[in-house]
Design an enzyme around this catalytic site. Structure first.
Site, PDB file in Angstrom:
ATOM      1  N   SER A  79     -29.602 -17.655  24.221  1.00  0.00           N
ATOM      2  CA  SER A  79     -30.396 -17.870  25.432  1.00  0.00           C
ATOM      3  C   SER A  79     -31.740 -18.461  25.060  1.00  0.00           C
ATOM      4  O   SER A  79     -32.294 -18.128  24.009  1.00  0.00           O
ATOM      5  CB  SER A  79     -30.656 -16.545  26.149  1.00  0.00           C
ATOM      6  OG  SER A  79     -29.460 -15.893  26.420  1.00  0.00           O
ATOM      7  N   GLU A  94     -30.627   2.070  22.522  1.00  0.00           N
ATOM      8  CA  GLU A  94     -30.321   2.049  23.940  1.00  0.00           C
ATOM      9  C   GLU A  94     -31.499   2.630  24.723  1.00  0.00           C
ATOM     10  O   GLU A  94     -32.138   3.566  24.300  1.00  0.00           O
ATOM     11  CB  GLU A  94     -29.093   2.912  24.225  1.00  0.00           C
ATOM     12  CG  GLU A  94     -27.925   2.627  23.340  1.00  0.00           C
ATOM     13  CD  GLU A  94     -27.059   1.518  23.892  1.00  0.00           C
ATOM     14  OE1 GLU A  94     -27.428   0.994  24.951  1.00  0.00           O
ATOM     15  OE2 GLU A  94     -26.058   1.195  23.261  1.00  0.00           O
ATOM     16  N   GLU A 140     -14.558  -3.698  25.604  1.00  0.00           N
ATOM     17  CA  GLU A 140     -13.627  -3.160  24.613  1.00  0.00           C
ATOM     18  C   GLU A 140     -14.378  -2.606  23.408  1.00  0.00           C
ATOM     19  O   GLU A 140     -14.052  -1.533  22.890  1.00  0.00           O
ATOM     20  CB  GLU A 140     -12.648  -4.245  24.129  1.00  0.00           C
ATOM     21  CG  GLU A 140     -11.548  -4.599  25.123  1.00  0.00           C
ATOM     22  CD  GLU A 140     -12.043  -5.480  26.257  1.00  0.00           C
ATOM     23  OE1 GLU A 140     -13.180  -5.982  26.170  1.00  0.00           O
ATOM     24  OE2 GLU A 140     -11.303  -5.643  27.246  1.00  0.00           O
TER      25      GLU A 140
END
Lengths: 401, 380, 401, 380
Positions: A168, A251, A382
């Site tokens: 990006s 996180e 996944e």
């Protein structure tokens, strides 16, 4: 158990709220810019976005968790949450240097040299230097550690050759942080280094990639004998994998994504109340009204999961299962909201934005493509299920390598 | 008992697939996403006419091939597979309307239509948030010189090359198709665009005058003709989606065999292989329902409409699942402009919400099942 | 393409139909017996069920595909379908010797010696000898080839030691066909033999197992020095795996399971029309009515898939993907019907059959447990997905061994 | 801000888990599936009383522990985990009704109730195919000596040890609980049985006479008390299901680590591991919603009922998914009588359809969201 903020925190919130009201005009400009509208040309737009981040930083609302000595705020976790909430409530655009702020910054604070921190951190905050990330490669997607971009040491430099993809902001970034294979003979996770590269370095070229939605969000980066000074190595030589992994695992409570989902869902409820479908309005369809209720339930679930993660962080407890869980759940929820949106649009779902009768200027089709991309970028669902199975449930690895 | 395609149909499928592979490039659809919309060139259209495809389900005495809906579905399925604009399906359906209507139009319009010299378009949907003949509100009121049409149709496909429009309307005589020349005074065409670059339009009718003889099939057969046409068009839509789903599954299966991650082909991971296995199941069930619906239409069975709805609902869900899986399982590359995967996703999404979405068709099935039950109760 | 039967076939159907009407009384007795009701004691019940099968065979409606010389009918595939359809239409109970009829019979016809065929086949048809199957073992479930029951050759006998489990009908069966490990040193699929064992052989004991629904459907079988004559070896020594596998793969069109599903679903529609749920009847709930429609769609899909499989068989074409697909889809559909049933029962779903207010004497709870068991027995859905992925799609094996 | 259990609550959870592991055996439930139903023995009940569990959410001045709904949910969750009959939850809820009702009953009934010497049961559901206070039709009409109750309640839990029944009724004064001694003339109890061997009953009232003072909370607070009690009972039901789901997940995870097929633990196959990962997500979301709902009840927030419905809907779905997966992933052994897996499945299925099934609660949420929207519209 309580979800209340302290009086000091509430005061902090009130100040921010007042500041945002005062800057409402700037805000709308910035939001317009991030959507690609309202600016005469793209370079103006980028400058406006940089200016907005700087203004926000000057007011003390960027880099809240960072140390003061590098331009941060040393703020409490609750203050961070308040900033996230209030910015989301007024729908501010994402900050232009988000990648630098959320990925590189924390990495340098933890693993960088003092010199690197002083050199790079302040300019991340002010958006003076924009950053992009060079991790993924064509042959190394979910299996990130299979990367093959080579870095050979030659004097005081690394000489880098290879290709990165799904980057990006590459065309406008000033700097790039990347992973390279510095020891081809070591086991695959042990021969990787973490480098910082000036985008103006000779040999580095950027090719924008058009995505399935038609927008240009990603680029390919080609490295041909690109020289990066050894001083730009982060952490140990060949120790890059661990550094990248801890950053990827760093996180957050995920509360900011909850707020975005909540706003999307509220908007969808309004759409459903206004649009005709079948025998009445879409919201009169029992299945649709139930699915809207179910999505509200799930957004509330995700929000309160976020509060649990945050509580663990505040209390200094080791993060439980909640952090990795939130990410997987949020990606699915985001998709389900857009799926329902297309169902609500009924016969008009296939109509594009330049057509008469289009619903809300095509916002939901755009959101649909966005959400699809989201479950691929930043680790597929996944891979996240593998992670939960192995790290949280302690199941044996399904992926051997 | 033989419930598979005949040898002739299998040969036709191969022929169509070969033809489209040579004469139509998926890249047309990608380019058309920018502008202008994707259209079938006149010469290709003419060629398909000479191959007998346009009049595939139309009687031979008016230039058709005299085949059946099942055979037409082979063409629609291959159009989906080859990403050819679905104009072929809509014109095949329109031709059957005129053929079954059985009035003067048959001989005046069909020969040129079947030859590919001329196009007819069906205008059925309106801006009411639903689909199909039951939702038609456009009224033809009695006027001095016949009937006067006023109202709005949307999602009308491929108006570009069409000179005649079959407009579903509530006339003083019956609900049915009314033929209106596209250049008649009071007709306005405003382009719309589909997600998958196919051309659609809004067509408005402002005091358009037509003679009472414009009702296709006349008062007795008008409604039946309209409903049968919508069923045929819908089942061809299901076939198109089956072609899309099967192609997406094939592309993804091939990719899963070849793409390696963690030292193994990704197709050896159950997260991938089981998802593909489930899709194969869906594709096979879709195909079975498609055959059932086509056969029921061709034999004019009482449950034909319910089976058409079954085929469309299931094929729509299957195509969306298959193409979303294709994007996801291709990973980042599946989300790029240059790969065809997103073209199939777009067509699946657009097709699933055209000619009735899955819930619309499930509701239609539910009503049919309810009628059955009532009938049984009454017979007791 | 056509789904019509020939005039001869229709005549055959008419004869069967008339026969069934004539025997309607016997039929209800037999159905009652299979449900454990109406017979004074269990041995009487079994005798009645044997008699019913024999009567049906005498009329020419059992063993349709088998050669006449062993008591079969050498009938056409369409006649087989007609028998299946008509028997399902009048809800006849499953034949007591179904395991012998569908699994062992075709195996002996294909792989047995002439002597074995003559000895065993006629008595399978008449239900004079009931058969059970000894394949699964506690440590070899989905991984059937991992079986460890040993067979050593001693003179003219195999001497068998080990344990089998999940055996239906074991307490009443006269014979058992089983897989044993005859060569422990060979690769696991190459050291297995296929034997036929008289249930009265010394050393063989049977222990019934109670299942989760509370019924007794399965047993464990223990083999302690059980001697089986070499003449009872089917096929080659150590060649049992291939034989068992071809039998397991000997898929039928699946049309009989469609008929059962169709009847279940029709009954559920009646239940939904009669029962109160929420503000009205269950069927007035839009989501329930749609789900009933969806299940009807799927039953139709499965039925027409069955016609395709059958058409391939009739035309002598190699079976396509349809056979393995039907089995997986049917197992899921069966579960979804019972899930919806419990939803339709609403507050009464948890009520057992001896309670006031119970819906239809608890039939749906029984069906629910049954359907759950079905997706485990005879190869889990996971194994079937593996099979489709590998054999139909040609994907690489996910299970290495 | 702290949105996790307090240390005291964590300690309580461990204590309850230990206690139940020692004093209650899942095998009781298996045996009870045959007959007679599973009941908590009087001495165990008394012991739980002395531990302060029965009055956990009841004020201290009448013998309760003065704790809150969140703390009560810890007990309910552990009851689910330990397969203890849910009597504890229903009596905890009944006690809060009397406590909040605040009339003479408080002092006359609660001390013995909290001590475990005495049981009260709530009778709310009726045979109308739905759940909860809104569906109550049982009427108390004005009679000479007070009110006269006639009607039928079903699914009334654990009538065996109860001497007092709180009957949800529409009285001349208000909708609310009316207290009726279980041995009052005109009361008939007929046993029913739950799928998971828990005792339930039909209770009919045939001209049962009660004084007007029997309305719990009096005319002003009766309806609020009934609704609050149903919310509390419902959230405890959600906690019970969470305990069931989490235990099923733990059992299955342990089995997946140890059971080998094809030379590998089955937990290394993604068909197994991803299903378990998804269940972990569901369990964590269920827990988060449970905490949110309990806190909202304890703080009497405006959105408490919506959050209670959210918690119950999600926990019900989670428990069913988790226990069905447990049966399936244990393979044949999971389907045997002797393994506990089916006991959890039974409890999940029974609990999911008690106190409102997921669709009932989704509809309740939808109505709450609709009210919000209307409120907003009106404020504009």
């Amino acid at each position: 158990m309580d979800l209340h903020f302290s009086p000091e925190d509430e005061e902090f919130r009130a100040r921010l709220h007042a500041w945002l009201e005062e800057h409402a005009g700037r805000l709308e400009d910035a939001a317009g810019v991030m959507k690609g509208a309202g600016a005469a040309n793209i370079m103006d737009a980028i400058q406006m976005a940089r200016d907005w981040q700087r203004t926000l930083w000057e007011a003390g609302y960027v880099g809240l968790s960072w140390p003061e000595k590098y331009g941060g705020q040393d703020a409490s976790l609750t203050e961070q949450v308040i900033v996230t909430e209030e910015l989301a409530a007024v729908s501010t655009p994402p900050l232009i240097n988000t990648i630098g702020l959320t990925i590189l910054g924390p990495t340098l604070i933890r693993h960088g040299t003092e010199q690197q921190r002083e050199r790079f951190l302040p300019k991340i905050l002010t958006a003076e230097e924009l950053w992009c990330q060079g991790f993924s490669e064509p042959e190394a997607g979910s299996d990130l550690a299979a990367l093959t971009t080579r870095a050979e040491i030659d004097g005081d430099d690394f000489v880098v050759n290879g290709q990165k993809v799904w980057t990006s902001l590459a065309p406008i970034a000033d700097w790039c942080f990347l992973l390279v294979r510095s020891d081809p003979d070591a086991p695959k996770r042990e021969g990787i280094s973490y480098l910082l590269c000036d985008m103006k370095t000779p040999g580095l070229t950027v090719t924008p990639l058009r995505n399935a939605a038609g927008g240009i969000h990603f680029s390919e980066m080609f490295f041909r004998d690109v020289r990066i000074p050894r001083a730009n190595l982060v952490g140990d030589l060949h120790g890059g994998w661990q550094i990248a992994r801890t950053t990827l695992e760093h996180e957050r409570s995920g509360l900011s994504s909850v707020l975005a989902l909540e706003q999307n869902l509220a908007r969808l409820r309004r759409t459903a109340s206004n649009i005709a479908l079948g025998d009445g309005r879409a919201i009169d369809d029992q299945a649709i009204s139930r699915e809207l209720a179910q999505l509200w339930i799930e957004v509330e679930g995700l929000r309160h999961l976020g509060y649990r993660t945050l509580s663990d962080q505040i209390a200094g407890r080791p993060p439980g299962a909640t952090a990795s869980v939130g990410k997987l759940f949020a990606a699915q929820l985001r998709q389900r909201i857009t799926h329902l949106a297309l169902k609500i649009e009924g016969p008009l779902a296939p109509v594009t934005k330049k057509s008469p009768h289009v619903v809300e200027r095509g916002r939901w089709n755009a959101a649909y493509f966005d959400a699809l991309g989201h479950s691929i970028g930043g680790g597929t669902s996944e891979i996240q299920r593998n992670t939960i199975a192995e790290r949280v449930l302690g199941l044996p690895r399904s992926v051997q390598d | 008992m033989d419930f598979e395609l005949s040898e002739e149909q299998v040969v036709l499928r191969e022929a169509v697939r070969d033809f489209l592979a040579r004469r139509w490039d998926a890249a047309h659809m990608r380019r058309a996403l920018d502008d202008p919309p994707a259209l079938i060139p006149a010469e290709l259209w003419k060629e398909m006419g000479s191959l007998g495809w346009i009049g595939i389900a139309t009687a031979e005495d008016v230039g058709g091939s005299g085949s059946d809906v099942l055979t037409a579905s082979v063409l629609a399925e291959e159009s989906g597979r080859g990403l050819l604009p679905a104009t072929l399906s809509s014109v095949i359906a329109a031709a059957t309307a005129i053929d079954r209507g059985g009035d003067a139009l048959r001989t005046s319009v069909l020969p040129a239509l079947c030859a590919g010299d001329h196009r007819v378009v069906c205008a059925i949907e309106e801006p009411g948030g639903t689909w199909g003949p039951d939702a038609v509100t456009l009224e033809a009121s009695a006027g001095a010189d016949g009937w006067v049409l006023s109202g709005t149709k949307i999602l009308v496909p491929d108006t570009e090359g069409a000179d005649l429009c079959l407009v579903a309307a509530r006339t003083p005589a019956a609900l049915g198709f009314v033929t209106v020349p596209t250049d008649a005074p009071g007709v306005t065409v405003t382009p719309m665009r589909r997600l998958d670059a196919q051309s659609i339009a809004e067509v408005t009718f402002d005091g358009v005058v037509v003679p009472a003889t414009a009702l296709v099939g006349g008062p007795e057969r008008a409604e039946k003709t309209l409903r049968a046409t919508y069923d045929i068009w819908t089942v061809l839509g299901a076939a198109d989606l089956l072609g899309v789903a099967e192609t997406a599954l094939e592309m993804t299966t091939a990719y899963a065999k070849e793409r390696t991650q963690f030292g193994r082909p990704i197709g050896s991971f159950q997260a991938v292989s089981h998802r593909l296995a489930d899709l194969l199941v869906d594709v096979e069930i879709s195909r079975s329902l498609l055959y059932a619906a086509c056969l029921a239409l061709d034999e004019d069975q009482a449950d034909a409409s319910a089976l058409v709805s079954a085929a469309k609902a299931f094929a729509s869900d299957t195509a969306v699942r298959a193409t979303e899986a294709a994007v996801h399982l291709h990973g980042g590359i599946g989300f790029t402009w240059d790969l065809d995967v997103h073209l199939y996703l777009r067509r699946a999404r657009a097709g699933a919400a055209s000619l009735g979405d899955p819930d619309f068709h499930r509701d239609r099935v539910a009503r049919a099942l309810g009628r059955d039950r009532t009938d049984q109760d009454e017979r007791r």
